[in-house]
Design an enzyme around this catalytic site. Sequence first.
Site, short mmCIF file in Angstrom:
data_model
loop_
_atom_site.label_atom_id
_atom_site.label_comp_id
_atom_site.label_asym_id
_atom_site.label_seq_id
_atom_site.Cartn_x
_atom_site.Cartn_y
_atom_site.Cartn_z
N CYS A 120 0.81 -1.21 0.00
CA CYS A 120 0.00 0.00 0.00
C CYS A 120 0.85 1.27 0.00
O CYS A 120 1.94 1.29 0.56
CB CYS A 120 -0.87 0.03 1.23
SG CYS A 120 -1.83 -1.46 1.49
N ARG A 156 5.07 0.23 -6.18
CA ARG A 156 4.99 -0.59 -4.97
C ARG A 156 4.06 -1.78 -5.17
O ARG A 156 4.08 -2.72 -4.38
CB ARG A 156 4.50 0.25 -3.80
CG ARG A 156 5.50 1.27 -3.31
CD ARG A 156 4.88 2.25 -2.35
NE ARG A 156 4.52 1.65 -1.09
CZ ARG A 156 5.20 1.83 0.05
NH1 ARG A 156 6.28 2.55 0.04
NH2 ARG A 156 4.81 1.27 1.17
N TRP A 165 -3.09 -2.69 -1.45
CA TRP A 165 -2.69 -4.05 -1.79
C TRP A 165 -3.44 -4.93 -0.80
O TRP A 165 -3.16 -4.89 0.40
CB TRP A 165 -1.18 -4.17 -1.63
CG TRP A 165 -0.59 -5.45 -2.10
CD1 TRP A 165 -0.24 -5.77 -3.39
CD2 TRP A 165 -0.23 -6.57 -1.30
NE1 TRP A 165 0.30 -7.04 -3.41
CE2 TRP A 165 0.32 -7.55 -2.16
CE3 TRP A 165 -0.34 -6.87 0.06
CZ2 TRP A 165 0.77 -8.78 -1.71
CZ3 TRP A 165 0.11 -8.10 0.51
CH2 TRP A 165 0.66 -9.03 -0.37
N ASN A 179 -1.62 2.07 5.93
CA ASN A 179 -0.68 1.01 5.52
C ASN A 179 -0.43 0.15 6.74
O ASN A 179 -0.18 0.69 7.82
CB ASN A 179 0.66 1.59 5.07
CG ASN A 179 0.59 2.21 3.70
OD1 ASN A 179 -0.46 2.20 3.06
ND2 ASN A 179 1.70 2.75 3.24
N GLY A 180 -0.44 -1.15 6.55
CA GLY A 180 -0.19 -2.05 7.68
C GLY A 180 -1.41 -2.92 7.94
O GLY A 180 -2.29 -3.04 7.08
N GLU A 214 17.64 -17.57 -7.61
CA GLU A 214 17.27 -16.21 -8.00
C GLU A 214 16.69 -16.21 -9.42
O GLU A 214 15.71 -15.51 -9.70
CB GLU A 214 18.50 -15.30 -7.89
CG GLU A 214 18.30 -13.87 -8.35
CD GLU A 214 17.23 -13.09 -7.58
OE1 GLU A 214 16.69 -13.59 -6.59
OE2 GLU A 214 16.93 -11.97 -8.02
N LYS A 239 12.96 -14.93 -10.34
CA LYS A 239 12.69 -13.89 -11.34
C LYS A 239 11.69 -14.41 -12.37
O LYS A 239 10.80 -13.68 -12.81
CB LYS A 239 13.99 -13.47 -12.04
CG LYS A 239 14.88 -12.57 -11.18
CD LYS A 239 14.34 -11.16 -11.12
CE LYS A 239 14.91 -10.34 -9.98
NZ LYS A 239 14.44 -10.70 -8.63
N GLU A 289 8.27 -14.39 -10.75
CA GLU A 289 7.76 -13.05 -10.45
C GLU A 289 7.25 -12.31 -11.67
O GLU A 289 6.18 -11.74 -11.66
CB GLU A 289 8.89 -12.17 -9.92
CG GLU A 289 9.31 -12.39 -8.53
CD GLU A 289 10.41 -11.41 -8.18
OE1 GLU A 289 10.16 -10.60 -7.31
OE2 GLU A 289 11.49 -11.46 -8.79
N HIS A 322 17.62 -36.57 -6.99
CA HIS A 322 16.88 -37.06 -5.82
C HIS A 322 15.41 -36.70 -5.90
O HIS A 322 14.73 -36.64 -4.88
CB HIS A 322 17.51 -36.49 -4.54
CG HIS A 322 18.93 -36.92 -4.36
ND1 HIS A 322 19.28 -38.17 -3.92
CD2 HIS A 322 20.09 -36.29 -4.65
CE1 HIS A 322 20.60 -38.28 -3.89
NE2 HIS A 322 21.12 -37.16 -4.35
N LYS A 338 6.62 -3.88 -3.94
CA LYS A 338 8.04 -3.57 -3.83
C LYS A 338 8.52 -3.65 -2.37
O LYS A 338 9.62 -4.06 -2.09
CB LYS A 338 8.28 -2.15 -4.37
CG LYS A 338 9.71 -1.71 -4.37
CD LYS A 338 10.45 -2.30 -5.53
CE LYS A 338 11.94 -2.19 -5.42
NZ LYS A 338 12.62 -3.20 -6.22
C1 F6R Z 1 12.29 -10.09 -5.74
C2 F6R Z 1 11.97 -9.14 -4.73
C3 F6R Z 1 11.54 -9.64 -3.39
C4 F6R Z 1 12.35 -8.92 -2.31
C5 F6R Z 1 11.85 -9.31 -0.93
C6 F6R Z 1 12.67 -8.66 0.18
O1 F6R Z 1 12.64 -9.49 -6.95
O2 F6R Z 1 12.05 -7.96 -4.94
O3 F6R Z 1 11.68 -11.01 -3.29
O4 F6R Z 1 13.68 -9.27 -2.48
O5 F6R Z 1 10.52 -8.93 -0.80
O6 F6R Z 1 12.64 -7.27 0.07
P1 F6R Z 1 13.72 -6.36 0.77
O7 F6R Z 1 15.01 -6.59 0.12
O8 F6R Z 1 13.20 -4.97 0.59
O9 F6R Z 1 13.75 -6.77 2.22
#
Ligand code: F6R
Length: 618
Positions: A2, A27, A74, A100-101, A491, A495, A498, A514, A613
């Site tokens: 949010c 975000r 959100w 927010n929260g 990773e 990606k 995501e 396995h 984000k």
């Molecule tokens: C992936 C991504 C998320 C963040 C995760 C932690 O591309 O952006 O997986 O890495 O939400 O976020 P931070 O680094 O802000 O603690």
Amino acid sequence: MCGIVGYVGHQAAGPILIEGLQRLEYRGYDSSGIAVIDRDGVLDVMKREGKLRDLQAAITRMPNGGTGIGHTRWATHGQPSDRNAHPHASSSGDVIVVQNGIVENYRELRAELQERLDAEGRTWQSETDTEVIPELISREISAGKPLEDAIAYAIGRLRGANAIAVVHRGSPDRMYAARKGSAGGIVIGYGDGEMFLASDLPALLPHTTSVYHLEDGDIAAIDADLVQVRRGGSPTFQPTPTQVDLDPVAIARGPYRHFMLKEIHEQPRALSDTIRGRARLDPASALADDFDLADDTLRGIERVLVIGMGTSLHAAMIGRWWIEQIAGIPADFENASEFRFRAPLLGPSTLVVAVTQSGETIDTLGAMNHVRERWGAPQLVITNVDGSEATRQADASIIIRCGPEVGVASTKTFVGSLAALYLLACRIGHARGQLNEQELTDRLEQLLTAPSLLERGIRQAERCAEIAQVFGGASNFLVLGRGIEYPLAMEAALKCKEISYVHAEGYAAGEMKHGPIALLDQGFPVIALAPRGPLFDKMTSAIQQVRARRAPVIAVGDEGDQELAGLVDHFIGVPPAPPLLTPFSLTPVVQLLAYQLALTRGLDIDQPRNLAKTVTVE
Ligand code: F6R
């Protein structure tokens, strides 16, 4: 997650709020809304499920009041819908709130307030937890409390971490903001005869660089030319704003089709900026200035635990390798959301390193809190946001200098975090006598080649695009790596999930036989991260096993590696790197493959569905 914006001043608030919300779109959100109030106390609340353009389309007449608040939601409680979108009003219609929260005790509060609603023949307008906040405030006002006291009371009744903004029909020239715990930040921007409010700096930067970050427990009364803050029982004070030097131009997309692509290209620069002045030669030093952990503290450390979530967790996994190998000290990594509910055996000689690009991730903050309350172990945070909550909680910080990252998927902040972890490993190793001057010099010299490794990796963009064309229709990928490349395999898979919405699993290649090997057939492509290094032969054995199941193999290996290229269906060459530096040569390819796959699928790359984000809710 949010976003909140607010405005009070001589201009019409509506367009400023919408523009601020646009700057928070990155975000991630599923609905949005604004509330604007004019001098006569006429209040307009407009909200819509969907994108901001849906809200804009629904606003047939923009109100011209000069005070307002806005929100991108959100969904947590109640699905995305018009009625669940913020702002929320009290049943009396006088008090308007965005939050927010999470209000953890909202059920309890709803039950308590129900009687009042029933007596007045009114009902709840939404399924959200937030709606109890304006209702609580309104009830206290009806009972004779001044507005500010009513807000303080309501905040005091909430359990959980919350940031809120409030307007009231009876105070049309003022907005309020309050922060409790760490539900992301909330920042006031000081203009000339006007004030701005936002949960994130980017929304303020076009207007002002003079800001005040609300602290936990602050309640701010914000007029066009005055901010007054009350904190606990202390007398009200006027905070002194600080200057931020973020360049608004840096958050524009420039010539790139997506922010994610721009940010992938910015990685060499982000890395150079992060290590500037922190990796010195002649004489060699790592993190010599601007670092708050003394050598004595580092010498007393017996173990390092690196925590994080998502991409930051993958950086933590790589950091673990470096700390073990370079600093010669036991190191572990852990997912912060799991760690915070365990009772592991830490002591004051364990250094906890939290990796979080935003500095506001609730699980990482929760884990840091857990460490502080239970063991008092020293804590270091690696983050891109100076002044974020994580920096306030930690004993020391390494601020990576990546600039604002707008794409929801972390890219350049991953690389910045890696650079910080590498420097940390060097610093600990040197402080403890594990690295002599020459060895430290060698390690740092290698790090100084990393921007060029990234740059040459980025040059594979075309090749990644070709391969994405071939596999654009695949529904599954297995990504294999070993050793320090295993976290990168994870990773890569993250990606793909995501931004391409494709199912992908990152596996340690040795683990494949396995279980996951049962999945493989002609329709199940496998991406193998196989640069030359100590485990290369083991990787090629895994590739052979994949090929025997007829699964197509895309290998990422050293440029010119004919042997590997001859073994697989598709080959992407990256610059050969020293064994511990392969994360820098491979990262751009891993990101670009996912980016190109998403592109072939025509997806919303910078704002993937359901993602945020900054993850400020559990
Ligand atoms: C992936 C991504 C998320 C963040 C995760 C932690 O591309 O952006 O997986 O890495 O939400 O976020 P931070 O680094 O802000 O603690």
